[in-house]
Design an enzyme around this catalytic site. Structure first.
Site, PDB file in Angstrom:
ATOM      1  N   TRP A 164       1.284  -5.445  -0.256  1.00  0.00           N
ATOM      2  CA  TRP A 164       0.870  -4.042  -0.365  1.00  0.00           C
ATOM      3  C   TRP A 164      -0.064  -3.658   0.764  1.00  0.00           C
ATOM      4  O   TRP A 164       0.010  -2.552   1.292  1.00  0.00           O
ATOM      5  CB  TRP A 164       0.278  -3.743  -1.743  1.00  0.00           C
ATOM      6  CG  TRP A 164       1.333  -3.818  -2.807  1.00  0.00           C
ATOM      7  CD1 TRP A 164       1.380  -4.694  -3.846  1.00  0.00           C
ATOM      8  CD2 TRP A 164       2.520  -3.007  -2.924  1.00  0.00           C
ATOM      9  NE1 TRP A 164       2.516  -4.480  -4.598  1.00  0.00           N
ATOM     10  CE2 TRP A 164       3.225  -3.461  -4.060  1.00  0.00           C
ATOM     11  CE3 TRP A 164       3.051  -1.954  -2.177  1.00  0.00           C
ATOM     12  CZ2 TRP A 164       4.447  -2.890  -4.464  1.00  0.00           C
ATOM     13  CZ3 TRP A 164       4.267  -1.381  -2.588  1.00  0.00           C
ATOM     14  CH2 TRP A 164       4.939  -1.852  -3.710  1.00  0.00           C
TER      15      TRP A 164
ATOM     16  N   ASP B 197      -6.949   0.513  -2.647  1.00  0.00           N
ATOM     17  CA  ASP B 197      -5.719   0.694  -3.428  1.00  0.00           C
ATOM     18  C   ASP B 197      -5.907  -0.140  -4.691  1.00  0.00           C
ATOM     19  O   ASP B 197      -5.853  -1.364  -4.648  1.00  0.00           O
ATOM     20  CB  ASP B 197      -4.513   0.205  -2.609  1.00  0.00           C
ATOM     21  CG  ASP B 197      -3.204   0.248  -3.413  1.00  0.00           C
ATOM     22  OD1 ASP B 197      -3.233   0.615  -4.606  1.00  0.00           O
ATOM     23  OD2 ASP B 197      -2.154  -0.092  -2.821  1.00  0.00           O
TER      24      ASP B 197
ATOM     25  N   LYS C  57       1.156   1.087 -13.514  1.00  0.00           N
ATOM     26  CA  LYS C  57       0.837  -0.310 -13.787  1.00  0.00           C
ATOM     27  C   LYS C  57      -0.068  -0.404 -15.018  1.00  0.00           C
ATOM     28  O   LYS C  57       0.258  -1.051 -15.993  1.00  0.00           O
ATOM     29  CB  LYS C  57       0.149  -0.970 -12.586  1.00  0.00           C
ATOM     30  CG  LYS C  57       0.811  -0.703 -11.227  1.00  0.00           C
ATOM     31  CD  LYS C  57       2.179  -1.318 -11.099  1.00  0.00           C
ATOM     32  CE  LYS C  57       2.977  -0.846  -9.897  1.00  0.00           C
ATOM     33  NZ  LYS C  57       2.399  -1.034  -8.595  1.00  0.00           N
TER      34      LYS C  57
HETATM   35  C1  LIG Z   1       2.972  -0.702  -7.209  1.00  0.00           C
HETATM   36  C2  LIG Z   1       2.001  -0.689  -6.097  1.00  0.00           C
HETATM   37  C3  LIG Z   1       2.138   0.180  -5.013  1.00  0.00           C
HETATM   38  C4  LIG Z   1       3.305   1.130  -4.884  1.00  0.00           C
HETATM   39  O1  LIG Z   1       3.090   2.227  -5.667  1.00  0.00           O
HETATM   40  P1  LIG Z   1       4.149   3.443  -5.704  1.00  0.00           P
HETATM   41  O2  LIG Z   1       3.659   4.227  -6.860  1.00  0.00           O
HETATM   42  O3  LIG Z   1       5.511   2.859  -5.882  1.00  0.00           O
HETATM   43  O4  LIG Z   1       4.019   4.183  -4.440  1.00  0.00           O
HETATM   44  C5  LIG Z   1       1.176   0.150  -4.019  1.00  0.00           C
HETATM   45  N1  LIG Z   1       0.127  -0.685  -4.093  1.00  0.00           N
HETATM   46  C6  LIG Z   1      -0.037  -1.547  -5.108  1.00  0.00           C
HETATM   47  C7  LIG Z   1      -1.214  -2.443  -5.136  1.00  0.00           C
HETATM   48  C8  LIG Z   1       0.905  -1.572  -6.138  1.00  0.00           C
HETATM   49  O5  LIG Z   1       0.744  -2.420  -7.169  1.00  0.00           O
END
Ligand SMILES: *Cc1c(COP(=O)(O)O)cnc(C)c1O
Length: 360
Positions: A102, A172, A196
Site C-alpha cells: 500500500w 493511511d 475494512k
Molecule cells: C484497502 C486499502 C487501500 C485501498 O483502498 P481503496 O478503498 O480500495 O481505495 C489502501 N490502503 C490500505 C492500507 C488498505 O488496506
C-alpha cells in the site's frame, strides 16, 4: 440462515447486530416511511444521521476541535492523489516511508504531483518490518511525511507514532483505524477507506487539521478539495448516504462495546491467540518481525504450499472463508478486524491444530 466466520481483508465482516438493525430499518427508518437509501441528503432525517455519525466518530477517536472530519468518496487510492493535491501547500516535495504494497501505491501516485523522497524502506527485508524511526532520512522541507499505519497485505503495523517534528504526519489508516485509541493531535491528516474496519465500501474518512486546508493545487477537482468539502459539511456533492448510515451504526456498536480501549483489548486478545499458536509450531510460519506484527491482518504460511488448497477447503467446511493470502505474498491471511469475534479466531486455531495433526 448460517453466517460464516469471514476473514476477508476487505470489504470485511460487519457486526451482526449492525446488519440486523439495518435490516429492521430497511423499509422505514424511524417512522420516516423511507429507507435511508431513498432520503434526500439535504433532508432533516439524513442530516441527523450524518451529524450523529460524525459526532460519534469524533467522540470515539477524541478528535480535537481544530480538526475537520470529512466523509468523502474514492477510497484510499483516490486519497493517494488527493493528499498531495491538498497537502503540498506551495512545497514541491514530500517524504514517504515504504513498508509494503500500500505504501508503494501511495508513492507511485504521489510522484505524479511532487518529488517523492523515500525516507526509509523495508524493501530489503522483504517488507516484514517497520524501519526504525532513527533510520529515517527525513527532508526538513518536505510538505508532509506519509506512512501506512497498517500494511493490510504484508501484515506489518506501526506500534508507535513516529515523531516527525513540525512537518505534518499523514497516515493511511484504512485497515487499523478504530482498532485502538490513537492520539489524533500527533497527525496532520488521517485517511482511510471504510470497508475494512468501519462499514461498506464507498465511504472514505478524512481527518485533517484546520490549518492544513485551503491551499490545494489550482487544478484540484472541487469535490476533492478538502476546503470545499469542509465548507459544505461533506455535502458539496451527494455523499455516500447509505454507507454513512451503516458507519454510524458501527460507531454506535463500538461505543456500546466500551469504545476504542475495549476494541484494543479485544483485538489484542484475538491476535495473541493466533500469533502465540503460530510461534509454537513449525508447520505454520509468520514472516513478520514480532514487534511489527499486525493485530488486524495475520499472514501465515503452511510448511508445504501444496497443502494450501486442502487447508482452505477444510476451513470452508468448518464455516471459515476468505483465508487465502493476497496473490502478491501467497500463503494464508486471517483478517481479524473489530467485528471478528474471539470465537472466530478460536475456531481457526482449533482447525489449524487439527490440520497439522493430520498433515504434519
Ligand atoms: C484497502 C486499502 C487501500 C485501498 O483502498 P481503496 O478503498 O480500495 O481505495 C489502501 N490502503 C490500505 C492500507 C488498505 O488496506
Amino acid at each position: 440462515m448460517t453466517r460464516v466466520f469471514n476473514f476477508s481483508a476487505g470489504p470485511a465482516a460487519l457486526p451482526e447486530s449492525v446488519l440486523q438493525t439495518a435490516a429492521a430499518e430497511m423499509l422505514d427508518w424511524h417512522g420516516s416511511g423511507m429507507s435511508v437509501m431513498e432520503m434526500s441528503h439535504r433532508g432533516k432525517e439524513f442530516i441527523s444521521i450524518a451529524d450523529e455519525a460524525q459526532a460519534l466518530l469524533r467522540e470515539l477517536l477524541a478528535v480535537p476541535a481544530h480538526y475537520k472530519v470529512l466523509f468523502m468518496q474514492g477510497g484510499a487510492l483516490a486519497e493517494n492523489a488527493i493528499v498531495p493535491m491538498n497537502m503540498l501547500r506551495g512545497k514541491t516535495a514530500a517524504d514517504y516511508i515504504d513498508t509494503g504494497e500500500w505504501s508503494k501505491k501511495s508513492i507511485k501516485e504521489a510522484q505524479k504531483y511532487c518529488t517523492v523522497n523515500v525516507a526509509a524502506s523495508a524493501k530489503a527485508g522483504g517488507y516484514t518490518s517497520i524501519p526504525p524511526r532513527a533510520e529515517w532520512a527525513l527532508n526538513p522541507d518536505a510538505a508532509y511525511v506519509h506512512i501506512c499505519s497498517n500494511e493490510t497485505i504484508g501484515g506489518v503495523e506501526y506500534h508507535f507514532t513516529p515523531d516527525v517534528g513540525s512537518v505534518p504526519l499523514v497516515a493511511d489508516m484504512s485497515s487499523d483505524i478504530l482498532s485502538r485509541p490513537i492520539d489524533v493531535s500527533r497527525y496532520g491528516l488521517i485517511y482511510g477507506g471504510a470497508q475494512k474496519n468501519i462499514g461498506p465500501a464507498g465511504l472514505t474518512i478524512v481527518i485533517v487539521r484546520d490549518d492544513l486546508i485551503g491551499q490545494a493545487l489550482p487544478a484540484t477537482p472541487s469535490a476533492f478539495d478538502y476546503k470545499t468539502v469542509a465548507d459544505n459539511d461533506s455535502m458539496f456533492n451527494t455523499p455516500p448516504t447509505y454507507a454513512i448510515y451503516i458507519a454510524g451504526l458501527v460507531f454506535q456498536w463500538i461505543k456500546a462495546q466500551g469504545g476504542l480501549a475495549a476494541m484494543a483489548t479485544h483485538n489484542a486478545a484475538k491476535a495473541a491467540l493466533l500469533y502465540d499458536f503460530l510461534d509454537t509450531t513449525s508447520f505454520y510460519s509468520c514472516p513478520v518481525a514480532r514487534d511489527c506484527r499486525s493485530l488486524m491482518n495475520v499472514p501465515f504460511r503452511l510448511k508445504d504450499e501444496k497443502l494450501d488448497e486442502a487447508f482452505l477447503k477444510g476451513a470452508k467446511e468448518r464455516g471459515m472463508v476468505q483465508l487465502k493470502g493476497h496473490r502478491s505474498v501467497g500463503g494464508m491471511r486471517a483478517s481479524i478486524y473489530n467485528a471478528m469475534p474471539l470465537e472466530g479466531v478460536k475456531t481457526l486455531v482449533a482447525f489449524m491444530k487439527e490440520f497439522e495433526a493430520q498433515h504434519g
